[in-house]
Scaffold this active site. Structure first.
Site, PDB file in Angstrom:
ATOM      1  N   GLY A  83      -8.957  -8.621  10.878  1.00  0.00           N
ATOM      2  CA  GLY A  83      -7.691  -7.984  11.244  1.00  0.00           C
ATOM      3  C   GLY A  83      -7.207  -7.018  10.184  1.00  0.00           C
ATOM      4  CD  GLU A  87      -9.609  -6.335  14.605  1.00  0.00           C
ATOM      5  OE1 GLU A  87      -9.200  -7.380  14.060  1.00  0.00           O
ATOM      6  OE2 GLU A  87      -9.941  -6.300  15.803  1.00  0.00           O
ATOM      7  CD  GLU A 127     -12.916  -9.994  13.068  1.00  0.00           C
ATOM      8  OE1 GLU A 127     -13.994  -9.473  12.705  1.00  0.00           O
ATOM      9  OE2 GLU A 127     -11.815  -9.401  13.019  1.00  0.00           O
ATOM     10  CB  ALA A 140      -5.936 -13.113  11.732  1.00  0.00           C
TER      11      ALA A 140
HETATM   12  N1  T1G Z   1      -7.093 -16.789   6.324  1.00  0.00           N
HETATM   13  C1  T1G Z   1      -6.627 -17.825   5.594  1.00  0.00           C
HETATM   14  N2  T1G Z   1      -7.064 -18.146   4.345  1.00  0.00           N
HETATM   15  C2  T1G Z   1      -8.032 -17.366   3.834  1.00  0.00           C
HETATM   16  C3  T1G Z   1      -8.576 -16.267   4.531  1.00  0.00           C
HETATM   17  C4  T1G Z   1      -8.057 -15.985   5.834  1.00  0.00           C
HETATM   18  N3  T1G Z   1      -8.469 -14.953   6.548  1.00  0.00           N
HETATM   19  N4  T1G Z   1      -9.531 -15.707   3.746  1.00  0.00           N
HETATM   20  C5  T1G Z   1      -9.564 -16.419   2.614  1.00  0.00           C
HETATM   21  N5  T1G Z   1      -8.681 -17.417   2.653  1.00  0.00           N
HETATM   22  C6  T1G Z   1      -8.407 -18.380   1.592  1.00  0.00           C
HETATM   23  C7  T1G Z   1      -9.575 -19.308   1.343  1.00  0.00           C
HETATM   24  O1  T1G Z   1      -9.538 -20.419   2.206  1.00  0.00           O
HETATM   25  C8  T1G Z   1      -9.344 -19.693  -0.112  1.00  0.00           C
HETATM   26  O2  T1G Z   1      -8.307 -20.657  -0.112  1.00  0.00           O
HETATM   27  C9  T1G Z   1      -8.768 -18.421  -0.718  1.00  0.00           C
HETATM   28  O3  T1G Z   1      -8.258 -17.655   0.379  1.00  0.00           O
HETATM   29  C10 T1G Z   1      -9.800 -17.592  -1.454  1.00  0.00           C
HETATM   30  O4  T1G Z   1     -10.891 -17.384  -0.534  1.00  0.00           O
HETATM   31  C11 T1G Z   1      -7.470 -10.669  14.576  1.00  0.00           C
HETATM   32  C12 T1G Z   1      -9.174 -12.817  14.554  1.00  0.00           C
HETATM   33  C13 T1G Z   1     -11.665 -12.414   1.560  1.00  0.00           C
HETATM   34  C14 T1G Z   1     -14.093 -12.184   0.973  1.00  0.00           C
HETATM   35  O5  T1G Z   1     -13.108 -13.749   8.130  1.00  0.00           O
HETATM   36  O6  T1G Z   1     -14.404 -13.664   3.668  1.00  0.00           O
HETATM   37  O7  T1G Z   1      -8.928 -11.399  11.358  1.00  0.00           O
HETATM   38  O8  T1G Z   1      -9.619 -22.525  -1.188  1.00  0.00           O
HETATM   39  O9  T1G Z   1     -12.607 -18.619  -1.899  1.00  0.00           O
HETATM   40  O10 T1G Z   1     -14.736 -15.768  -2.621  1.00  0.00           O
HETATM   41  O11 T1G Z   1      -9.610  -9.768  14.774  1.00  0.00           O
HETATM   42  O12 T1G Z   1     -12.134 -15.298   1.570  1.00  0.00           O
HETATM   43  O13 T1G Z   1      -8.171 -21.019  -2.580  1.00  0.00           O
HETATM   44  O14 T1G Z   1      -7.123 -22.648  -0.982  1.00  0.00           O
HETATM   45  O15 T1G Z   1     -13.284 -17.103   0.025  1.00  0.00           O
HETATM   46  O16 T1G Z   1     -12.890 -14.141  -3.371  1.00  0.00           O
HETATM   47  C15 T1G Z   1     -11.207 -12.433   9.561  1.00  0.00           C
HETATM   48  C16 T1G Z   1     -12.417 -14.475   5.456  1.00  0.00           C
HETATM   49  C17 T1G Z   1     -10.232 -13.493   9.977  1.00  0.00           C
HETATM   50  C18 T1G Z   1     -12.313 -13.061   5.990  1.00  0.00           C
HETATM   51  C19 T1G Z   1     -12.548 -13.500  -0.489  1.00  0.00           C
HETATM   52  N6  T1G Z   1     -11.320 -12.411   8.110  1.00  0.00           N
HETATM   53  N7  T1G Z   1     -12.308 -14.516   4.018  1.00  0.00           N
HETATM   54  O17 T1G Z   1     -13.613 -14.272  -0.972  1.00  0.00           O
HETATM   55  O18 T1G Z   1     -12.319 -16.136  -2.104  1.00  0.00           O
HETATM   56  S1  T1G Z   1     -10.091 -13.624  11.741  1.00  0.00           S
HETATM   57  C20 T1G Z   1     -12.287 -13.107   7.509  1.00  0.00           C
HETATM   58  C21 T1G Z   1     -13.358 -14.142   3.235  1.00  0.00           C
HETATM   59  C22 T1G Z   1      -9.414 -12.140  12.170  1.00  0.00           C
HETATM   60  C23 T1G Z   1      -8.791 -10.493  13.906  1.00  0.00           C
HETATM   61  C24 T1G Z   1      -9.519 -11.757  13.608  1.00  0.00           C
HETATM   62  C25 T1G Z   1     -13.192 -14.374   1.770  1.00  0.00           C
HETATM   63  C26 T1G Z   1     -12.861 -13.095   0.970  1.00  0.00           C
HETATM   64  P1  T1G Z   1      -8.294 -21.783  -1.300  1.00  0.00           P
HETATM   65  P2  T1G Z   1     -12.386 -17.380  -1.112  1.00  0.00           P
HETATM   66  P3  T1G Z   1     -13.455 -15.061  -2.362  1.00  0.00           P
END
Ligand code: T1G
Length: 689
Positions: A102, A105, A125, A63
């Site tokens: 998500g 999921e 998460e 998400a």
């Molecule tokens: N939402 C918004 N922005 C995100 C994002 C996300 N999920 N993931 C990454 N970004 C942005 C980050 O801030 C950065 O922005 C850029 O992307 C590159 O990220 C319903 C509730 C995917 C492994 O927890 O683990 O789904 O600084 O520097 O090192 O059940 O990003 O460039 O402006 O980390 O290559 C669950 C979180 C969400 C994954 C890539 N998902 N992201 O790593 O790049 S909650 C996560 C990561 C959810 C559901 C629930 C990593 C990455 P900027 P980065 P990276």
């Protein structure tokens, strides 16, 4: 036509390709595109199956975390999921990069999942103080079984494609670089074989084993109590998986329970703090005045001067990413000892299955043992990690300035000495930077990049980038005593000392710190690290120096603030109590013990906030959130508080200012609120909002 997706048909296969940089997060535009694409293909009689694939670096990475604090817009994730799950055509998720949260999921909603070998899938998460709120706690146990699902979801770690295939989290592997075509071929095969539309929600057999073991969940929480201490999300995750078992085969009942437990977390202070931290950690690499395209200097070979505890740990960071290291000591014996420690560390990792024996040899093979600095004339980066004495460092940098190739970066690992003075000694200050690693240097994620007055922007940009390449979190610091993390946390240490001199029991101080969320209190930590190590640079008479003088070094020898039994269980030491009382009397410290954890915490932590404000107003830190990142990654400040500056905002700055002023009246001007803190408090401002 969507701005973030294309819809094509190849033969009888519909293909939805989403391209929404940077990580195809399931934000409003992506959800709208998916809604449009699945509605289109579900009503197109020519389409017999659908492939869902992403362009860019990854399949949907979850998400959009930035949307949680905004009003929900457009079709929600569940509406899109219902379209797929309620459809009559098989949907294949084609996964590359990191299908997380998500995103995974969504893949679980699809009928089949294919991935390239380099892909990873997971439900992280928990790192945001959340649980998978789109059915992950209900569907994953139906695929991998309850024990594995509990570990995967409470652990939050990504699973590599091969392991995911074994677990059943994906159904097939595509050839690397051929994901789209292999996914289309897979969809064609499913249609040709007329395979059943198998929905994960209808698979209940893997839940049976847990149905017969009602204590499983309480036992799991008890077994992990220490790891989960202070965190809300793991407990809710376990209860959501438990609901899946107890309500099966009524999937919707389990989903309802998952939603309740998700909303509880989403609205919690802990998750707000951890979502803040997610972005704060990524913000540190953005330096005002340093453009993203600042030219970087090459770092293909490294020299490390000093093969002691820090030098060896620093060297391992580069060996781990395949960069050759010339490891320098002044004697063969010291060099052999240092390399021996590196070997032992790697072999211990191999014994735990964290790396293979040939990886151990490969990494050790990247070390060039050197006696003396002369051999460092060709390397791109030299990191000095020798004794913390200015004259020693200046002598080394004077020599390095003459030996190192033009354009090489010269870095000092000093933890508090003036980087500018060291830089001047080199004769090339524009190429000198501080790289302050935290012990153990191959483990702790914080790397303070200390910019000297004359450090070149390309050197800073290179150091910040290099930090991430070696798996560190870079935080840029200006030059001051202690830089950011040590300087801020020294404020806590000073207060801990003062509290016990005033008669507050040291165990009460440690208990208050642990109750706040630290893994251990200040005195427990000092005993663990070793009083001779922590106190080695101070010259004044302190409780610690008195204990060291009595050969009480902490856990490692004769106890310290605590006495330890043979099971390493500590109990407050009468000797320490006597030393404290003696020093308090000699200094005439009024005996007014501080009562209650809340008051002890205010004494311990409000000065840290105040020091953080000073670090900010002096321009030592770029932004308040960098201070939070430094203390969370460098001192294990509990992440679910967001760090001292975020936490201060939740407490309310006026309250902190009032308390500091009270302390100033009682204990003197060291508690005087920083000008920036007073200003923000007066204006209703905040450090991090
Ligand atoms: N939402 C918004 N922005 C995100 C994002 C996300 N999920 N993931 C990454 N970004 C942005 C980050 O801030 C950065 O922005 C850029 O992307 C590159 O990220 C319903 C509730 C995917 C492994 O927890 O683990 O789904 O600084 O520097 O090192 O059940 O990003 O460039 O402006 O980390 O290559 C669950 C979180 C969400 C994954 C890539 N998902 N992201 O790593 O790049 S909650 C996560 C990561 C959810 C559901 C629930 C990593 C990455 P900027 P980065 P990276």
């Amino acid at each position: 036509m969507s701005s973030v997706a294309t819809f094509e048909v190849e033969g009888s296969i519909g293909i939805i390709t989403v391209d929404s940089p940077p990580v195809n997060a399931l934000g409003i535009n992506v959800r709208r595109a998916l809604d449009e694409g699945f509605k289109r293909f579900s009503s197109d009689a020519a389409v017999e199956a659908v492939v869902l694939v992403c362009d860019g670096r990854t399949f949907f990475a979850g998400a959009d975390i930035s949307e949680f604090d905004k009003p929900q817009e457009g079709p929600d994730l569940q509406a899109v999921f219902d379209l797929i799950e309620g459809g009559s055509k098989p949907v294949v998720a084609a996964i590359h990069g990191t299908a997380l949260g998500g995103g995974y999921e969504l893949a679980l909603i699809c009928h089949y999942r294919i991935a390239v070998p380099s892909a990873k899938v997971g439900l992280p998460e928990v790192n945001l103080g959340l649980l998978p709120g789109a059915g992950g706690t209900q569907r994953l146990p139906r695929i991998v079984g309850v024990p594995a699902a509990l570990d995967i979801i409470t652990g939050g770690k990504p699973i590599a494609a091969n392991a995911a295939l074994e677990l059943g989290m994906i159904d097939a592997l595509a050839a690397e670089g051929k994901l789209r075509e292999d996914a289309i071929a897979f969809a064609r095969q499913i249609v040709a074989e007329n395979r059943p539309l198998l929905r994960v929600r209808d698979r209940n057999e893997k839940l049976e084993a847990a149905k017969g073991d009602p204590d499983l969940f309480d036992a799991y929480l008890a077994k992990n109590a220490r790891a989960f201490k202070g965190f809300k999300a793991p407990g809710n995750i376990v209860r959501a998986v438990q609901a899946a078992v107890e309500t099966a085969p009524d999937f919707d009942a389990g989903m309802a329970r998952e939603t309740e437990l998700f909303i509880e977390l989403r609205d919690s202070a802990e998750s707000a703090a951890q979502r803040y931290y997610f972005f704060a950690e990524r913000e540190t690499a953005k330096i005002p005045g340093i453009a993203k395209d600042t030219p970087l200097l090459p770092v293909k070979s490294v020299g490390v001067v000093g093969a002691g505890t820090m030098g060896g740990g620093i060297a391992m960071n580069f060996l781990n990413i395949g960069v050759p290291v010339s490891l320098v000591e002044m004697s063969q014996e010291a060099l052999d000892r240092g390399i021996g420690v590196i070997r032992k560390t790697y072999e211990a990792a191999a014994a735990k299955g964290r790396m293979s024996p040939d990886q151990v040899e490969k990494r050790l093979g990247l070390i060039t043992p050197c006696i003396g600095l002369e051999t460092l004339g060709e390397v791109d980066l030299i990191v000095e990690a020798v004794f913390e004495q200015m004259s020693v460092k200046q002598d080394i940098f004077a020599k390095l300035g003459a030996i190192a190739r033009p354009g090489a970066i010269l870095a000092t690992n000093t933890s508090f000495l003036d980087v500018n003075k060291i830089a001047e000694a080199s004769g090339r200050p524009e190429h000198v930077v501080g790289l302050h690693f935290f012990a153990p240097a191959n483990v702790m994620r914080l790397l303070e990049v200390v910019r000297g007055t004359r450090t070149d922007l390309s050197v800073i940009a290179t150091a910040m980038k290099l930090a991430k390449q070696i798996g560190k979190v870079p935080v840029l610091s200006g030059v001051c005593d202690g830089f950011i993390a040590n300087r801020a946390m020294r404020a806590r240490g000073d207060q801990a000392d003062q509290l016990v001199l005033e008669g507050t029991p040291l165990e009460a101080v440690d208990q208050a710190a642990c109750g706040y969320g630290f893994a251990m209190g200040p005195f427990q930590m000092m005993d663990l690290v070793g009083l001779d190590v922590i106190g080695r640079d101070s010259t004044e008479q302190t409780v610690m120096s008195e204990l060291v003088a009595r050969d009480r070094l902490g856990l490692k020898r004769n106890g310290g603030y605590y006495d330890y039994d043979d099971k390493r269980q500590g109990s407050p030491s009468p000797v320490a109590r006597e030393v404290i009382a003696g020093l308090a009397e000699a200094r005439g410290v009024p005996q007014i013990p501080t009562e209650g954890s809340e008051e002890i915490l205010a004494r311990l932590l409000y000065p840290v906030v105040n020091e953080g404000a000073r670090i900010l107003e002096e321009g030592i830190a770029v932004r308040a959130s960098d201070i939070d990142v430094a203390l969370i990654t460098g001192y294990n400040w509990p992440v679910y508080t967001g760090g001292p500056m975020f936490w201060a905002d939740t407490i309310g700055l006026p309250k902190i200012v009032a308390k500091l002023k009270e302390y100033e009246g009682r204990f003197g001007e060291s508690f005087k609120p920083a000008a920036l803190l007073e200003k923000l408090a007066a204006e209703g401002g905040s450090f991090t909002r």
